[in-house]
Every structure is written in structure tokens, then in C-alpha cells.
Design a protein around this motif. Structure first.
Motif, mmCIF file in Angstrom:
data_model
loop_
_atom_site.group_PDB
_atom_site.id
_atom_site.type_symbol
_atom_site.label_atom_id
_atom_site.label_comp_id
_atom_site.label_asym_id
_atom_site.label_seq_id
_atom_site.Cartn_x
_atom_site.Cartn_y
_atom_site.Cartn_z
ATOM 1 N N PRO A 73 -64.277 162.037 -43.958
ATOM 2 C CA PRO A 73 -64.293 162.679 -45.273
ATOM 3 C C PRO A 73 -63.251 163.984 -45.385
ATOM 4 C CG PRO A 73 -66.192 163.299 -44.099
ATOM 5 C CD PRO A 73 -65.580 162.205 -43.354
ATOM 6 N N HIS A 74 -62.768 164.486 -43.909
ATOM 7 C CA HIS A 74 -61.975 165.632 -43.936
ATOM 8 C C HIS A 74 -61.005 165.499 -42.491
ATOM 9 C CE1 HIS A 74 -60.801 169.395 -45.399
ATOM 10 N NE2 HIS A 74 -61.033 170.016 -44.288
ATOM 11 N N LEU A 75 -60.336 164.491 -42.459
ATOM 12 C CA LEU A 75 -59.515 164.417 -41.123
ATOM 13 C C LEU A 75 -58.443 165.230 -40.970
ATOM 14 C CD1 LEU A 75 -60.089 162.754 -38.630
ATOM 15 C CD2 LEU A 75 -58.733 161.054 -39.422
ATOM 16 N N VAL A 76 -58.512 166.562 -40.940
ATOM 17 C CA VAL A 76 -57.308 167.626 -40.938
ATOM 18 C C VAL A 76 -57.517 168.209 -39.670
ATOM 19 C CG1 VAL A 76 -57.513 167.798 -43.209
ATOM 20 C CG2 VAL A 76 -58.771 169.242 -41.931
ATOM 21 N N PRO A 77 -56.400 169.121 -39.286
ATOM 22 C CA PRO A 77 -56.331 169.628 -37.895
ATOM 23 C C PRO A 77 -57.612 170.603 -37.636
ATOM 24 C CG PRO A 77 -54.026 169.660 -38.906
ATOM 25 C CD PRO A 77 -55.022 169.133 -40.176
ATOM 26 N N LEU A 78 -57.873 170.495 -36.406
ATOM 27 C CA LEU A 78 -59.091 171.362 -36.173
ATOM 28 C C LEU A 78 -58.639 172.447 -35.232
ATOM 29 C CD1 LEU A 78 -62.135 171.616 -36.133
ATOM 30 C CD2 LEU A 78 -62.446 170.483 -34.313
ATOM 31 N N LEU A 79 -57.748 172.028 -34.285
ATOM 32 C CA LEU A 79 -57.306 173.008 -33.307
ATOM 33 C C LEU A 79 -55.789 173.277 -33.243
ATOM 34 C CD1 LEU A 79 -59.386 171.318 -30.236
ATOM 35 C CD2 LEU A 79 -60.028 173.407 -31.434
ATOM 36 N N LEU A 80 -55.119 172.543 -33.607
ATOM 37 C CA LEU A 80 -53.645 172.519 -33.461
ATOM 38 C C LEU A 80 -53.204 173.164 -34.914
ATOM 39 C CD1 LEU A 80 -52.835 169.498 -31.474
ATOM 40 C CD2 LEU A 80 -52.857 171.658 -30.506
ATOM 41 N N PRO A 81 -51.936 173.758 -34.610
ATOM 42 C CA PRO A 81 -51.327 174.180 -35.937
ATOM 43 C C PRO A 81 -51.142 173.089 -36.895
ATOM 44 C CG PRO A 81 -50.064 174.972 -34.163
ATOM 45 C CD PRO A 81 -51.112 174.313 -33.525
ATOM 46 N N GLU A 82 -50.795 173.249 -38.150
ATOM 47 C CA GLU A 82 -50.503 171.992 -38.942
ATOM 48 C C GLU A 82 -49.183 171.400 -38.750
ATOM 49 O OE1 GLU A 82 -51.592 172.099 -42.882
ATOM 50 O OE2 GLU A 82 -53.229 173.314 -42.860
ATOM 51 N N ASN A 83 -48.249 171.991 -38.381
ATOM 52 C CA ASN A 83 -47.025 171.587 -38.203
ATOM 53 C C ASN A 83 -46.736 171.052 -36.608
ATOM 54 O OD1 ASN A 83 -46.947 174.004 -37.039
ATOM 55 N ND2 ASN A 83 -44.934 174.764 -37.849
ATOM 56 N N PHE A 84 -47.552 170.979 -35.864
ATOM 57 C CA PHE A 84 -47.589 170.341 -34.513
ATOM 58 C C PHE A 84 -47.168 168.937 -34.674
ATOM 59 C CE2 PHE A 84 -49.066 169.036 -30.554
ATOM 60 C CZ PHE A 84 -48.699 170.064 -29.665
ATOM 61 N N GLU A 85 -46.474 168.653 -33.813
ATOM 62 C CA GLU A 85 -46.023 167.350 -33.734
ATOM 63 C C GLU A 85 -46.426 166.582 -32.409
ATOM 64 O OE1 GLU A 85 -41.790 166.400 -34.612
ATOM 65 O OE2 GLU A 85 -41.855 167.701 -36.150
ATOM 66 N N GLY A 86 -46.934 165.283 -32.396
ATOM 67 C CA GLY A 86 -47.468 164.586 -31.436
ATOM 68 C C GLY A 86 -49.024 164.679 -30.991
ATOM 69 N N HIS A 87 -49.296 164.267 -30.037
ATOM 70 C CA HIS A 87 -50.937 164.205 -29.618
ATOM 71 C C HIS A 87 -50.796 164.654 -28.065
ATOM 72 C CE1 HIS A 87 -51.575 162.210 -33.534
ATOM 73 N NE2 HIS A 87 -50.628 161.520 -33.219
ATOM 74 N N PRO A 88 -51.272 165.821 -27.814
ATOM 75 C CA PRO A 88 -51.098 166.304 -26.451
ATOM 76 C C PRO A 88 -51.909 165.739 -25.378
ATOM 77 C CG PRO A 88 -52.119 167.943 -28.055
ATOM 78 C CD PRO A 88 -51.728 166.852 -28.889
ATOM 79 N N LEU A 89 -52.797 165.213 -25.466
ATOM 80 C CA LEU A 89 -53.660 164.540 -24.499
ATOM 81 C C LEU A 89 -53.332 162.889 -24.278
ATOM 82 C CD1 LEU A 89 -57.283 166.087 -25.105
ATOM 83 C CD2 LEU A 89 -55.379 166.942 -23.528
ATOM 84 N N ARG A 90 -52.209 162.708 -24.991
ATOM 85 C CA ARG A 90 -51.850 161.165 -24.676
ATOM 86 C C ARG A 90 -50.929 161.328 -23.319
ATOM 87 N NH1 ARG A 90 -51.188 157.298 -29.955
ATOM 88 N NH2 ARG A 90 -50.513 155.680 -28.126
ATOM 89 N N LYS A 91 -50.833 160.235 -22.506
ATOM 90 C CA LYS A 91 -50.033 160.211 -21.291
ATOM 91 C C LYS A 91 -48.531 160.239 -21.801
ATOM 92 C CE LYS A 91 -53.448 159.463 -18.460
ATOM 93 N NZ LYS A 91 -54.283 160.369 -18.238
ATOM 94 N N ASP A 92 -48.025 160.020 -22.892
ATOM 95 C CA ASP A 92 -46.733 159.850 -23.081
ATOM 96 C C ASP A 92 -46.109 161.023 -23.721
ATOM 97 O OD1 ASP A 92 -47.746 159.551 -25.660
ATOM 98 O OD2 ASP A 92 -46.934 157.586 -26.092
ATOM 99 N N PHE A 93 -47.117 162.158 -23.854
ATOM 100 C CA PHE A 93 -46.834 163.364 -24.466
ATOM 101 C C PHE A 93 -45.808 164.122 -23.604
ATOM 102 C CE2 PHE A 93 -47.490 167.904 -25.724
ATOM 103 C CZ PHE A 93 -47.015 167.764 -27.160
ATOM 104 N N VAL A 94 -44.783 164.817 -24.045
ATOM 105 C CA VAL A 94 -43.887 165.373 -23.067
ATOM 106 C C VAL A 94 -44.298 166.864 -22.883
ATOM 107 C CG1 VAL A 94 -41.490 166.455 -22.939
ATOM 108 C CG2 VAL A 94 -41.745 164.167 -23.812
ATOM 109 N N LEU A 95 -44.398 167.431 -21.942
ATOM 110 C CA LEU A 95 -44.890 168.813 -21.651
ATOM 111 C C LEU A 95 -43.761 169.582 -21.882
ATOM 112 C CD1 LEU A 95 -47.257 168.112 -18.470
ATOM 113 C CD2 LEU A 95 -47.847 168.443 -20.726
ATOM 114 N N ALA A 96 -43.651 170.100 -23.123
ATOM 115 C CA ALA A 96 -42.422 170.862 -23.524
ATOM 116 C C ALA A 96 -42.336 172.126 -22.956
ATOM 117 C CB ALA A 96 -42.412 170.994 -25.095
ATOM 118 N N ALA A 97 -43.644 173.018 -22.891
ATOM 119 C CA ALA A 97 -43.593 174.217 -22.258
ATOM 120 C C ALA A 97 -42.892 174.349 -20.909
ATOM 121 C CB ALA A 97 -44.987 174.559 -22.141
#
Length: 200
Positions: free
Chosen positions: A131-155
Motif C-alpha cells: 500500500p505504500h512502498l516509498v523510501p523509509l531510510l534513504l533520501p528520496e533522490n538516492f540512487e541504487g540499492h546499498p545492500l546489493r553486492k554490485d553496489f559501488v561504495l562511493a564514499a
């Protein structure tokens, strides 16, 4: 004897032909195909008495897919009045990386709502019918999915690895050894603000 006590031997009778189960310590784990996800959760609640929803999350397994897990509990295994211990059940399914889609479990366990939102953000699993699949923890303009193995650690690209010198380097300007990148850090010549500007 309850249906729970007959598991894992009777898993195909309780959860369907394509399901498998194993018991380790005091946790029963049942794996089901994605098409049986809601049916399995409903069976856990109605047939096995697992009325307490504990958590839902996922694990990215490269080459296999994204494994979605829901942990539910039957409080007071033999009935609260009988003083039985809780019976824990982990229901799992695996969705492909290319199309990580599952139906929402909110109609079965209302508490799954926030957990599905977090799993959607962190792993990219789309829970259809939520019913409400919106961001819960990350900012709305965040791109990608940080817990996937292919996510680049930009920091780690933007901020240098701690320490001015690698272990074993001299302060006299002697020959330097090749710098190693920590795990999860892409080559700065391939990704980031200095892309293509550094010597190979």
C-alpha cells in the motif's frame, strides 16, 4: 502431534511439492518458490500457529538471486496455557536479480509493511500490492540499492583510505609499492570524479 512437529519430514504435505525444509538448533527453515510465497506465509500463520511476525529481510547471493526471508513465531508452542516454548520458523524464497518481484505479505502479516519498504530500498525487491512502498531510510533522490553486492561504495572513492602511507612505505621518497584498494572500492580511473584522468 501438530503439523509443526511433523516438519521437516512432512514439508511437501504442508507447504507444497517444491518446498524443502531443514531444522537447525531450534529454528525450522522452509524454502519455497516465489509463486508460493504468500501461500507459505498463510500456512505458517493458520496451520502452524505462527501468529507473531518478527522480521522480514533479504540477502544478496551473487549467481543465485536475492533470498527474501521472513521470521515468524508460534508463541507457546503447545499453547500458552500449556506453557510450551516458542516455535520459530524462517520462510525463505529466492527471486532473480533481473526481476526481484514478490507479492506483499501485508495482508497476511500487517507488520511486514515497514520491513518490505526497507527491503525494497536496500535490495531493490519490488513487493507488488504494497500500500505504500516509498523510501523509509534513504533520501528520496538516492540512487541504487546499498545492500546489493554490485553496489559501488562511493564514499571510499570520494574519501581516501585512512593513512597517508601504506605499511612498509618509507618517508624518504623511496620506491613505492602498488597501492591496494580495499574491498568494494572500484578503480578511481573507472568510477568517480577522476574517471579517465589518472594513469593506468
Amino acid at each position: 502431534m501438530s503439523a509443526y512437529d511433523g516438519l521437516p519430514e512432512s514439508v511437501t504435505e504442508v507447504f507444497g511439492e517444491e518446498s524443502t525444509a531443514e531444522r537447525a538448533y531450534d529454528l525450522l527453515t522452509v524454502d519455497v518458490p516465489p509463486a508460493s510465497w504468500i501461500t507459505a506465509l498463510t500456512t505458517a500463520r493458520d496451520a502452524l500457529g505462527c501468529t507473531y511476525f518478527d522480521w522480514l529481510s533479504a540477502v544478496d547471493e551473487p549467481g543465485t538471486g536475492i533470498r527474501v526471508c521472513a521470521h515468524v513465531v508460534a508463541l507457546g508452542g503447545g499453547g500458552a496455557e500449556e506453557g510450551g516454548s516458542p516455535r520459530r520458523l524462517l520462510v525463505r524464497t529466492t527471486v532473480p536479480h533481473a526481476a526481484p518481484v514478490l507479492p506483499t505479505a501485508v495482508e497476511v502479516y500487517a507488520g511486514a509493511g515497514w520491513h518490505e519498504r526497507e527491503t525494497h530500498e536496500m535490495f531493490g525487491v519490488d513487493f507488488t500490492g504494497h500500500p505504500h512502498l516509498v523510501p523509509l531510510l534513504l533520501p528520496e533522490n538516492f540512487e541504487g540499492h546499498p545492500l546489493r553486492k554490485d553496489f559501488v561504495l562511493a564514499a571510499r572513492v570520494a574519501k581516501a583510505w585512512p593513512g597517508a602511507k601504506e605499511p612498509g612505505e618509507s618517508h624518504d621518497g623511496g620506491p613505492k609499492r602498488r597501492q591496494m584498494l580495499p574491498p568494494g572500492v572500484p578503480d578511481p580511473n573507472e568510477w568517480g570524479p577522476l574517471k579517465g584522468q589518472l594513469p593506468p
